[in-house]
Design an enzyme around this catalytic site. Structure first.
Site, PDB file in Angstrom:
ATOM      1  N   GLY A  85       0.796  -1.214   0.000  1.00 50.46           N
ATOM      2  CA  GLY A  85       0.000   0.000   0.000  1.00 50.46           C
ATOM      3  C   GLY A  85       0.829   1.265   0.000  1.00 50.46           C
ATOM      4  O   GLY A  85       0.297   2.358  -0.144  1.00 50.46           O
ATOM      5  N   CYS A  86       2.132   1.186   0.198  1.00 49.02           N
ATOM      6  CA  CYS A  86       2.995   2.366   0.150  1.00 49.02           C
ATOM      7  C   CYS A  86       3.416   2.635  -1.290  1.00 49.02           C
ATOM      8  O   CYS A  86       3.780   1.723  -1.999  1.00 49.02           O
ATOM      9  CB  CYS A  86       4.251   2.166   1.009  1.00 49.02           C
ATOM     10  SG  CYS A  86       3.960   2.304   2.761  1.00 49.02           S
ATOM     11  N   VAL A  87       3.376   3.899  -1.663  1.00 49.64           N
ATOM     12  CA  VAL A  87       3.802   4.286  -3.017  1.00 49.64           C
ATOM     13  C   VAL A  87       5.223   4.792  -3.004  1.00 49.64           C
ATOM     14  O   VAL A  87       5.771   5.156  -2.027  1.00 49.64           O
ATOM     15  CB  VAL A  87       2.866   5.354  -3.628  1.00 49.64           C
ATOM     16  CG1 VAL A  87       1.556   4.695  -3.986  1.00 49.64           C
ATOM     17  CG2 VAL A  87       2.671   6.509  -2.711  1.00 49.64           C
TER      18      VAL A  87
END
Length: 111
Positions: free
Chosen positions: A109-111
């Site tokens: 979920g981290c970009v």
């Protein structure tokens, strides 16, 4: 493949600086990664890094920032389990940056 030099040893990292082999992690590796980001690791940083390593060992996943904040609040108290505190320590994103220093994969979920 990118690399970093730590104590005369070449360590492989991915294009974002995360370890490609989790077993390469040492405190010296974490310190070198932080230096690259112009960050000096304090006891407060190590508290979060060690918490993340324990969390990963237990759940086999790197937590996203919301889960990290809640879990740290439960274990270390509300003064440390809040976004403001964690972003002061890890301005590039508490989950993302702390997981990198902890030798863990980038949280989902981290970009």
């Amino acid at each position: 493949m990118a690399t970093i030099e730590v104590a005369g040893k070449t360590i492989e990292v991915d294009e974002e600086g995360y370890l490609t082999n989790r077993t390469d992690w040492t405190e010296e590796v974490a310190t070198e990664m932080a230096k690259i980001d112009n960050c000096d690791l304090t006891d407060n940083h190590w508290e979060v890094i060690n918490f993340l390593r324990e969390y990963y060992d237990e759940y086999q996943i790197a937590p996203a920032v919301r889960v990290l904040t809640k879990a740290i609040g439960k274990k270390l108290g509300p003064d440390k389990g809040n976004s403001k505190y964690l972003y002061e320590l890890f301005p590039y994103g508490p989950a993302k940056q702390a997981c990198k220093y902890a030798g863990l994969p980038k949280p989902t979920g981290c970009v």
